[in-house]
Design a protein around this motif. Structure first.
Motif, PDB file in Angstrom:
ATOM      1  N   PRO A 133      24.206  28.599  -0.082  1.00 37.14           N
ATOM      2  CA  PRO A 133      24.528  27.831  -1.292  1.00 37.14           C
ATOM      3  C   PRO A 133      24.532  28.693  -2.545  1.00 37.14           C
ATOM      4  O   PRO A 133      23.834  29.706  -2.636  1.00 37.14           O
ATOM      5  CB  PRO A 133      23.413  26.784  -1.342  1.00 37.14           C
ATOM      6  CG  PRO A 133      22.288  27.365  -0.551  1.00 37.14           C
ATOM      7  CD  PRO A 133      22.936  28.177   0.530  1.00 37.14           C
ATOM      8  N   ARG A 134      25.311  28.251  -3.506  1.00 33.21           N
ATOM      9  CA  ARG A 134      25.397  28.920  -4.803  1.00 33.21           C
ATOM     10  C   ARG A 134      25.325  27.840  -5.869  1.00 33.21           C
ATOM     11  O   ARG A 134      26.157  26.928  -5.879  1.00 33.21           O
ATOM     12  CB  ARG A 134      26.712  29.701  -4.908  1.00 33.21           C
ATOM     13  CG  ARG A 134      26.899  30.471  -6.199  1.00 33.21           C
ATOM     14  CD  ARG A 134      28.251  31.173  -6.186  1.00 33.21           C
ATOM     15  NE  ARG A 134      28.498  31.908  -7.412  1.00 33.21           N
ATOM     16  CZ  ARG A 134      29.657  32.494  -7.717  1.00 33.21           C
ATOM     17  NH1 ARG A 134      30.673  32.426  -6.851  1.00 33.21           N
ATOM     18  NH2 ARG A 134      29.808  33.135  -8.860  1.00 33.21           N
ATOM     19  N   ALA A 135      24.341  27.899  -6.727  1.00 32.39           N
ATOM     20  CA  ALA A 135      24.082  26.839  -7.699  1.00 32.39           C
ATOM     21  C   ALA A 135      25.313  26.570  -8.559  1.00 32.39           C
ATOM     22  O   ALA A 135      25.903  27.497  -9.132  1.00 32.39           O
ATOM     23  CB  ALA A 135      22.900  27.215  -8.585  1.00 32.39           C
ATOM     24  N   GLY A 136      25.704  25.278  -8.626  1.00 32.75           N
ATOM     25  CA  GLY A 136      26.818  24.877  -9.471  1.00 32.75           C
ATOM     26  C   GLY A 136      28.182  25.034  -8.842  1.00 32.75           C
ATOM     27  O   GLY A 136      29.193  24.735  -9.483  1.00 32.75           O
ATOM     28  N   TYR A 137      28.240  25.465  -7.577  1.00 32.98           N
ATOM     29  CA  TYR A 137      29.520  25.708  -6.924  1.00 32.98           C
ATOM     30  C   TYR A 137      29.546  25.093  -5.526  1.00 32.98           C
ATOM     31  O   TYR A 137      28.510  24.840  -4.914  1.00 32.98           O
ATOM     32  CB  TYR A 137      29.805  27.212  -6.820  1.00 32.98           C
ATOM     33  CG  TYR A 137      30.145  27.855  -8.138  1.00 32.98           C
ATOM     34  CD1 TYR A 137      31.455  27.982  -8.555  1.00 32.98           C
ATOM     35  CD2 TYR A 137      29.127  28.323  -8.972  1.00 32.98           C
ATOM     36  CE1 TYR A 137      31.777  28.564  -9.774  1.00 32.98           C
ATOM     37  CE2 TYR A 137      29.430  28.910 -10.198  1.00 32.98           C
ATOM     38  CZ  TYR A 137      30.759  29.029 -10.593  1.00 32.98           C
ATOM     39  OH  TYR A 137      31.059  29.602 -11.809  1.00 32.98           O
ATOM     40  N   VAL A 138      30.762  24.880  -5.026  1.00 29.90           N
ATOM     41  CA  VAL A 138      31.000  24.395  -3.672  1.00 29.90           C
ATOM     42  C   VAL A 138      31.778  25.474  -2.929  1.00 29.90           C
ATOM     43  O   VAL A 138      32.814  25.947  -3.426  1.00 29.90           O
ATOM     44  CB  VAL A 138      31.800  23.078  -3.680  1.00 29.90           C
ATOM     45  CG1 VAL A 138      32.135  22.638  -2.262  1.00 29.90           C
ATOM     46  CG2 VAL A 138      31.044  21.988  -4.420  1.00 29.90           C
TER      47      VAL A 138
END
Length: 289
Positions: A133-138
């Protein structure tokens, strides 16, 4: 493929539609009266107003519209509109990943911040669940990311009771709708729910009443919340008081909260849901993603 679009015929509507451009536009009882500008029957009760028409006639260089309500109007007082052609999707098999639609033209980025692809509004994407996961992204690829706010996502998980095997599930946070039949996710789309302060309340409801088309005004249905005068609103399905699912021919803002409380669908989606639903079917409206 894991999905298929609705047939294009689902977007066809019984009437044409137009926006009333003059709040003082007269209504005439017959075509001859409209041509001669005589025996004005009156005016629409208020504006903004949208009317439905089933044919037009051109006489003496002017065009006149035959309204679904029985009156005639001059084309100079109307502006034809084209309802949204957006459609949701039918799922062809069980899924383990989230999917959804891009809400606005957005460029995806890789981990170095470089542009990968330019996505268009309503383009379908799905999440790559095995990517860290990457905060703020999909993650929409192995090293491809879209901002969370640019995408409305649908989870394949089953809805909560009362009947997760046959239910209409609305997500207010994502502005999406899921349909479950025989315990499987069979349909998903974008919706437009109520905009503050006329927000759509969460809760457990059921389909109460269905009509192929209806008028929505300040007093119809009873205690309606609409500030618009809307003729022949297609595929009306009430589920709680004056709140309902229905087709919205007057906007193309699906994926955003813009209504006065009802749950707006693109015309094709409204028809699909109208044909699928039965009185008493559970309606689950949730705030959570």
């Amino acid at each position: 493929p894991w999905y298929e679009p609705l047939d294009e015929s689902y977007a066809l509507l019984r009437y044409g539609y137009a926006r009333v451009t003059d709040p003082n536009a007269p209504l005439y009882p017959t075509l001859d009266d409209a041509i001669q500008r005589s025996f004005n029957r009156g005016y629409l009760p208020y504006t903004p107003a949208y009317v439905a028409f089933y044919r037009t006639e051109t006489r003496q260089g002017e065009t006149f519209y035959a309204l679904a309500s029985g009156e005639w109007m001059n084309s100079k007082d109307l502006e034809e509109i084209s309802p949204s052609r957006f459609t949701g999707i039918r799922l062809t098999r069980p899924l383990l990943f989230r999917f959804g639609w891009v809400l606005k033209e957005t460029a995806s980025l890789n981990s170095r911040g470089e542009t990968v692809t330019l996505y268009q509004r309503y383009q379908i994407v799905h999440e790559f669940p095995d990517v860290p996961p990457r905060a703020g992204y999909v993650a929409v690829g192995g090293d491809e990311w879209l901002p969370e706010e640019a995408v409305a996502l649908v989870s394949p998980r089953s809805p909560s009771p009362p009947d997760p095997c046959r239910a209409i599930d609305v997500n207010l946070a994502e502005q999406t709708l899921r349909v479950y039949d025989r315990c499987q996710l069979v349909f998903a789309t974008l919706v437009s729910t109520g905009q503050d302060p006329r927000w759509t309340p969460p809760g457990d409801f059921a389909i109460l009443y269905k009509s192929p088309d209806t008028y929505i005004t300040l007093s119809q249905p009873s205690q309606a919340l609409s500030e618009y005068y809307l003729q022949a609103v297609p595929y009306f399905m009430s589920y709680y008081g004056n709140l309902a699912f229905h087709g919205a021919y007057w906007h193309d803002d699906f994926g955003y909260a813009v209504s006065h409380g009802c749950i707006n669908l693109a015309p094709a989606d409204a028809r699909w849901l109208y044909e699928w639903s039965r009185l008493g079917d559970p309606v689950l409206v949730r705030r959570e993603p």
